[in-house]
Design a protein around this motif. Structure first.
Motif, PDB file in Angstrom:
ATOM      1  N   GLU A   1       0.824  -1.206   0.000  1.00 48.57           N
ATOM      2  CA  GLU A   1       0.000   0.000   0.000  1.00 48.57           C
ATOM      3  C   GLU A   1       0.861   1.261   0.000  1.00 48.57           C
ATOM      4  N   ALA A   2       2.061   1.177   0.563  1.00 47.62           N
ATOM      5  CA  ALA A   2       2.943   2.343   0.670  1.00 47.62           C
ATOM      6  C   ALA A   2       3.932   2.429  -0.493  1.00 47.62           C
ATOM      7  N   MET A   3       3.629   1.775  -1.620  1.00 51.15           N
ATOM      8  CA  MET A   3       4.554   1.782  -2.752  1.00 51.15           C
ATOM      9  C   MET A   3       4.614   3.147  -3.409  1.00 51.15           C
ATOM     10  N   ASN A   4       5.781   3.488  -3.918  1.00 56.01           N
ATOM     11  CA  ASN A   4       5.954   4.732  -4.655  1.00 56.01           C
ATOM     12  C   ASN A   4       5.945   4.427  -6.158  1.00 56.01           C
ATOM     13  N   PRO A   5       5.881   5.445  -7.009  1.00 52.26           N
ATOM     14  CA  PRO A   5       5.782   5.207  -8.469  1.00 52.26           C
ATOM     15  C   PRO A   5       6.940   4.390  -9.043  1.00 52.26           C
ATOM     16  N   GLU A   6       8.145   4.542  -8.493  1.00 53.32           N
ATOM     17  CA  GLU A   6       9.276   3.750  -8.999  1.00 53.32           C
ATOM     18  C   GLU A   6       9.039   2.260  -8.791  1.00 53.32           C
TER      19      GLU A   6
ATOM     20  N   MET B   1      14.790  -3.670  -2.946  1.00 54.22           N
ATOM     21  CA  MET B   1      15.629  -2.652  -2.309  1.00 54.22           C
ATOM     22  C   MET B   1      14.854  -1.368  -2.002  1.00 54.22           C
ATOM     23  N   LEU B   2      13.865  -1.030  -2.842  1.00 53.24           N
ATOM     24  CA  LEU B   2      13.088   0.175  -2.604  1.00 53.24           C
ATOM     25  C   LEU B   2      11.986  -0.015  -1.566  1.00 53.24           C
ATOM     26  N   SER B   3      11.705  -1.261  -1.191  1.00 52.61           N
ATOM     27  CA  SER B   3      10.701  -1.516  -0.159  1.00 52.61           C
ATOM     28  C   SER B   3      11.267  -1.103   1.193  1.00 52.61           C
ATOM     29  N   ASP B   4      10.373  -0.631   2.082  1.00 54.40           N
ATOM     30  CA  ASP B   4      10.845  -0.108   3.365  1.00 54.40           C
ATOM     31  C   ASP B   4      11.563  -1.184   4.167  1.00 54.40           C
TER      32      ASP B   4
END
Length: 125
Positions: free
Chosen positions: A10-15, A56-59
């Motif tokens: 749910e907290a994903m960013n566009p990248e 890697m981009l996941s919190d």
């Protein structure tokens, strides 16, 4: 555990959306036979790079790895379901026994009835 992964998604960013989309597309091309061996190898490399980038981009990166794993399992189950439906749809056509049409059998020649009742009943003279 799954609720933590869901909150990470749910907290994903566009990248991450772009990486997930490219990962799924590249993985599908890597599994399929639309492109040659060289293209499949390139698709595998792109899918692996996107999966690593997504994780890697996941919190917490562990949740990103679990999301990628769930995507792989989901695609595998979908592929299995599609293959099963295709096999069941084609099985009847491939295994259908065809019976050749009956040829008209020549009727045996008619013999005159020897019994008087048969002559009277069937009008034989």
């Amino acid at each position: 555990m799954i609720s933590n992964v869901a909150s990470t998604l749910e907290a994903m960013n566009p990248e991450q959306y772009v990486l997930a989309f490219v990962f799924l597309g590249s993985y599908a091309y890597a599994l399929g036979e639309f492109i040659g061996t060289r293209g499949r190898l390139l698709s595998m490399a792109v899918a692996l790079a996107c999966a690593i980038g997504f994780a890697m981009l996941s919190d917490p990166w562990e949740h990103g790895v679990m999301a990628v794993t769930l995507a792989l399992v989901g695609m595998g189950l979908f592929t299995c379901l599609a293959w099963t439906v295709w096999t069941l749809a084609c099985w009847r056509a491939e295994h259908q026994v065809t019976v050749p049409p009956r040829q008209a059998e020549a009727a045996p020649p008619r013999r005159p009835a020897r019994h008087w009742f048969a002559r009277w009943r069937f009008g034989l003279r």
